[in-house]
Write a protein that holds these residues in place. Structure first.
Motif, short mmCIF file in Angstrom:
data_model
loop_
_atom_site.label_atom_id
_atom_site.label_comp_id
_atom_site.label_asym_id
_atom_site.label_seq_id
_atom_site.Cartn_x
_atom_site.Cartn_y
_atom_site.Cartn_z
N GLY A 306 46.45 37.01 4.19
CA GLY A 306 46.00 36.73 5.56
C GLY A 306 46.95 35.77 6.25
O GLY A 306 47.33 35.97 7.41
N TRP A 307 47.36 34.76 5.54
CA TRP A 307 48.22 33.72 6.11
C TRP A 307 49.60 34.28 6.49
O TRP A 307 50.08 34.07 7.59
N ASN A 308 50.19 34.99 5.54
CA ASN A 308 51.56 35.46 5.77
C ASN A 308 51.64 36.75 6.57
O ASN A 308 52.51 36.92 7.42
N MET A 309 50.75 37.67 6.28
CA MET A 309 50.89 39.00 6.86
C MET A 309 50.12 39.18 8.15
O MET A 309 50.60 39.81 9.09
N VAL A 310 48.90 38.62 8.18
CA VAL A 310 48.08 38.82 9.38
C VAL A 310 48.41 37.76 10.41
O VAL A 310 48.67 38.06 11.57
N LEU A 311 48.43 36.49 9.97
CA LEU A 311 48.74 35.41 10.91
C LEU A 311 50.24 35.24 11.08
O LEU A 311 50.69 34.51 11.95
N LYS A 312 51.00 35.92 10.24
CA LYS A 312 52.46 35.95 10.31
C LYS A 312 53.10 34.56 10.25
O LYS A 312 54.02 34.24 11.02
N HIS A 313 52.58 33.71 9.37
CA HIS A 313 53.19 32.41 9.15
C HIS A 313 54.27 32.55 8.09
O HIS A 313 54.11 33.30 7.13
N ASP A 314 55.36 31.80 8.27
CA ASP A 314 56.35 31.72 7.20
C ASP A 314 55.85 30.67 6.22
O ASP A 314 54.95 29.91 6.50
N GLY A 315 56.45 30.66 5.08
CA GLY A 315 56.18 29.57 4.16
C GLY A 315 55.01 29.84 3.24
O GLY A 315 54.25 30.80 3.41
N LEU A 316 54.92 28.98 2.27
CA LEU A 316 54.00 29.16 1.17
C LEU A 316 52.58 28.80 1.58
O LEU A 316 52.35 27.79 2.24
N TYR A 317 51.62 29.67 1.19
CA TYR A 317 50.23 29.36 1.47
C TYR A 317 49.62 28.67 0.25
O TYR A 317 49.75 29.14 -0.88
N THR A 318 48.99 27.55 0.49
CA THR A 318 48.19 26.93 -0.56
C THR A 318 46.77 26.77 -0.02
O THR A 318 46.56 26.85 1.19
N GLU A 319 45.83 26.55 -0.91
CA GLU A 319 44.43 26.50 -0.47
C GLU A 319 44.14 25.29 0.42
O GLU A 319 43.09 25.25 1.06
N ASP A 320 45.09 24.31 0.48
CA ASP A 320 44.91 23.20 1.44
C ASP A 320 44.85 23.73 2.86
O ASP A 320 44.30 23.10 3.76
N LEU A 321 45.45 24.89 3.06
CA LEU A 321 45.56 25.42 4.41
C LEU A 321 44.37 26.28 4.81
O LEU A 321 44.35 26.89 5.87
N PHE A 322 43.36 26.36 3.94
CA PHE A 322 42.26 27.31 4.19
C PHE A 322 41.54 27.05 5.51
O PHE A 322 41.23 27.98 6.24
N ASP A 323 41.30 25.76 5.84
CA ASP A 323 40.61 25.46 7.10
C ASP A 323 41.40 25.96 8.29
O ASP A 323 40.86 26.53 9.25
N GLU A 324 42.73 25.75 8.18
CA GLU A 324 43.64 26.22 9.23
C GLU A 324 43.57 27.75 9.35
O GLU A 324 43.50 28.31 10.43
N LEU A 325 43.57 28.38 8.17
CA LEU A 325 43.49 29.86 8.11
C LEU A 325 42.23 30.35 8.81
O LEU A 325 42.27 31.23 9.67
N GLU A 326 41.11 29.74 8.46
CA GLU A 326 39.84 30.15 9.04
C GLU A 326 39.82 29.99 10.55
O GLU A 326 39.40 30.89 11.28
N SER A 327 40.29 28.83 11.02
CA SER A 327 40.20 28.59 12.46
C SER A 327 41.14 29.51 13.23
O SER A 327 40.83 29.95 14.32
N GLN A 328 42.29 29.83 12.63
CA GLN A 328 43.19 30.75 13.33
C GLN A 328 42.65 32.17 13.35
O GLN A 328 42.82 32.90 14.33
#
Lengths: 512, 270
Positions: A306-328
């Protein structure tokens, strides 16, 4: 093998009959549209000669597009599912129809046409009293070819989430169930054969010039049209039920199982009806657009994807970013993550055991000196993703001899047969335990986290708040080991995804 | 007698190739015009101009006093019977459907009227009723020609155009068809234009014979006059053999030197 197939056909009779009818429905709708549209185009270009060349050129060009890419090309316009399949099949069916209508009409004897004209027929009267009846044998043989071709081609339609016997083939490949693949193929071949024989009989009848058959001919043709229309409408109406949750899954065994679990629990706990589209080809790249257009309501997804392909973010996804993922997800797509299963299906690299032992390979970095001699295999997705092949090679300085694109379901077969040396795996792969491979260590922590959870459209959740409670039951329900074991049960022990899903839910006391 | 068809200053050319030039002709009602000439002389072109299948490059054609340029071509054609070389029946239709073709274009609703017309014309051209449901490929050559004639006449037109309709049948059948056609003409008083390349056919059938060569009229007169007073070298050559034919009763045949039935010829052979 044939025994397996036979017993499967008998055991899962209803499943196959449903697929067969759906296959027939999709094919017939396409065939009918192609006959009407192709017939009209064929008539127009034979009446207005100037248009013949460009029109035939365009239709020839469409015909040469490989079916997979045509389907992929259509998804942004018509989404996934039966509609796209019907459009694609119709496009392919047009060529034989248009060309044979055109050839049939233009080959009618000029003297006959002049006689008809000289006797005072209008252009339309010449067309339907003289040209069309005389062109009918050629048009019929075109229809016959086209029908067989369409039925065979409809097998590919499941790649984009359409129904039909292709579902059995694709599911068989994805879940390592050869008997199912064969059963699906056999039924397609049989269906095509039966239709061809039937049309052959009709063709013979139409070509026969005898007065007694005339009336029967009309009744026969009318009966066929009515039959086609009723099958087609039955299928289309079937799909437009109210209060249905459309769930999609990717073509992976664990997603088939998760799909079944969602189906079972939602239908058990709510009044909602679940329409499950299993194994949509291309995975996220085809499901996400369909979610955005509202064709699907939810599907199991992985956080890193979801982070890399759907939201098209570069860089490594870690679970610290989950809140960010959800809100986006919420702001960009009005979608939510609900029911996080708990297991982490991340990528891993494996090499064939003999190679690992020969070069004493333990980590990804160990691959660097010998990569140029190794063949790298992965599914199509992996070469496209932001966090895929290129990033991997860059991080570890790898340069493989060559790469092979392959379907997720086929790659274990490929590595066991030595066609590829290194491949990407998922940490929950059931076949991992049975393959002669060594899992390497991700020493530079290249791979992100891929926790599995359901992505659902907020609109659907608002309409059916009861779903929230059902989906939350899945929170932290499944561990990596549970998932791998279930995958193994399906892929290697030949159990049905639905049975495996039932067993697991029962063991967790979730069934009533 | 009233003029039914009139050609005025007709010219027909395809690009630079002139087929017909300065063509004038008027045809009276009830006449049986046979048109004869070498191939490529424009005789078929003249025929097809009458029902508008070929448009003249310049000049006017009048049918029943009306310029056909101003008429609805479809309606014009429905009132003109048309039978062409080899009859060209519609292969996917039965005898009945073939004959009923023009009536069914005209009066779609009145099926009984059409059926009656089919029976009437089958009887007139000498076709037994039980052939009605046959397809053209099930008929002999002579039967096909008869269906072709019946089809051309079925809507009771005032004018009948025929383009070598008996070209493909054997000698005996052709004789019969010619006799029948002549009778039909006499009974109905229809105006016939009949293209042929056979001078004996032209002389036998026509009330007037039109001889054409290179798009021009060589002579247009009665068969008797044509034989007695051929106007040009071309006509002379054309009728030379026919002039020397003897149409004598059986017992006098021996006195004809040219028919091959004479005693001299007979003796020579022995």
């Amino acid at each position: 093998m044939i025994q397996d197939m036979w017993s499967m056909l008998i055991e899962r009779k209803d499943f196959f009959i449903e697929l067969l009818l759906e296959h027939l429905g999709i094919s017939l709708v396409s065939i009918l549209i192609a006959i009407l549209l192709g017939g009209v185009i064929g008539i127009i270009i034979s009446e207005i000669k100037k248009t013949a060349k460009p029109v035939l050129g365009i239709i020839n060009f469409l015909y040469t597009i490989p079916s997979i890419s045509l389907l992929g090309f259509l998804i942004p316009f018509s989404g996934v599912g039966n509609t796209t399949a019907i459009i694609a099949l119709t496009i392919y069916a047009l060529l034989p129809m248009v060309r044979n209508t055109y050839t049939g009409i233009t080959h009618v004897d000029g003297a006959i046409l002049e006689a008809a004209k000289g006797m005072g027929s209008t252009r339309m009267q010449i067309l339907y009293k003289i040209k069309l009846p005389l062109a009918m044998p050629i048009i019929m043989s075109g229809i016959r070819n086209m029908v067989t071709m369409t039925i065979a081609l409809a097998g590919i339609a499941s790649f984009i989430g359409a129904g039909g016997l292709g579902v059995a083939i694709y599911r068989g490949i994805t879940t390592n169930n050869a008997a199912m693949t064969m059963a699906g193929s056999l039924l397609i071949a049989l269906l095509a054969l039966v239709m061809d024989i039937g049309l052959g009989m009709i063709e013979k009848r139409i070509n026969k010039r005898h007065i007694k058959t005339k009336k029967k001919k009309r009744i026969l043709i009318a009966a066929i049209v009515v039959l086609c229309l009723s099958i087609a409408s039955a299928i289309l109406i079937n799909q437009q039920q109210q209060d249905t949750i459309h769930i999609a899954t990717k073509p992976m065994t664990e997603q088939y199982i998760l799909g079944e679990m969602l189906d079972i629990l939602i239908e058990q706990d709510t009044d909602l009806n679940v329409e499950l589209t299993q194994g949509v080809g291309g995975g996220t790249s085809n499901i996400q657009p369909a979610m955005e257009s509202g064709e699907f309501d939810m599907y199991p997804e992985y956080t890193g994807t979801g982070w890399n392909m759907v939201l098209k973010h570069d860089g490594l996804y870690t679970e610290d970013l989950f809140d960010e993922l959800e809100s986006q997800y919420n702001t960009q797509f009005q979608m939510q993550w609900v029911g996080m299963y708990g297991f982490n299906n991340t990528y891993g690299l494996v090499v064939r055991r003999e190679i690992a032992e020969k070069y004493n390979l333990q980590t990804y970095s160990d691959l660097k000196p010998i990569a140029k001699n190794l063949v790298f295999g992965a599914e199509y997705d992996f070469f496209e993703r932001e966090d895929g092949y290129e990033a991997l090679c860059e991080t570890y300085g790898l340069d493989f001899e060559r790469t092979m694109d392959m379907d997720i379901g086929l790659k274990y077969q490929a590595i066991n047969q030595g066609e590829i040396d290194v491949m990407v795996i998922f940490t929950t792969d059931g076949q991992l335990s049975t393959s002669d491979v060594v899992v390497l260590e991700d020493d530079k922590h290249f791979y992100p986290s891929y926790i599995c959870g359901n992505v659902i459209r907020t609109e659907v959740l608002d309409q059916h708040p009861e779903l929230q409670a059902v989906l939350e039951k899945f929170d932290h329900l499944i561990t990596d080991q549970d998932m791998a074991a279930m995958n193994y049960a399906v892929e290697s022990e030949g159990q049905e995804p639905r049975d495996v899903a039932y067993d697991f839910l029962r063991s967790q006391n979730l069934l009533k | 007698m009233k003029t039914v068809i009139e050609f005025k200053n007709i010219k027909k050319a395809y690009d630079d190739h002139v087929i017909i030039d300065g063509f004038n002709l008027s045809i009276k009602k009830g006449e049986f015009i046979t048109i004869i000439g070498s191939s490529g002389c424009g005789k078929t072109t003249v025929l097809k101009m009458v029902n508008g299948l070929i448009q003249p490059t310049s000049g006017d054609i009048f049918v029943d006093g009306e310029n056909i340029r101003d008429k609805n071509q479809t309606r014009l054609r429905r009132n003109i019977g048309y039978a062409i070389q080899g009859s060209v029946l519609f292969p996917h239709m039965t005898v009945e459907q073939n004959i009923a073709y023009v009536p069914s274009l005209l009066n779609k609703r009145d099926k009984t009227k059409t059926k009656a017309a089919v029976s009437k014309w089958m009887h007139i051209v000498g076709l037994p009723e039980d052939l009605k449901q046959r397809y053209p490929f099930e008929l002999s050559g002579g039967q096909q020609q008869r269906v072709g004639i019946a089809r051309a006449l079925a809507a009771s037109p005032d004018i009948l155009l025929m383009d070598e309709p008996f070209g493909a049948v054997d000698e005996i059948t052709r004789e019969q068809l010619q006799t029948e056609l002549k009778q039909i003409h006499e009974q109905t008083g229809i105006t016939v234009l009949f293209v042929t390349h056979d001078i004996s056919e032209a002389l036998k059938l026509g009330t007037k014979v039109l001889v054409m060569n290179h798009g021009k009229i060589e002579q247009f007169t009665s068969p008797e006059n044509l034989l007695q007073h051929p106007a040009t070298e071309f006509v002379k050559k054309l009728v030379k053999k026919e002039r020397r034919m003897c149409h004598l009763p059986e017992e006098q045949l021996s006195s004809c030197d040219y028919s091959g039935a004479g005693e001299k010829g007979h003796l020579d052979k022995e």
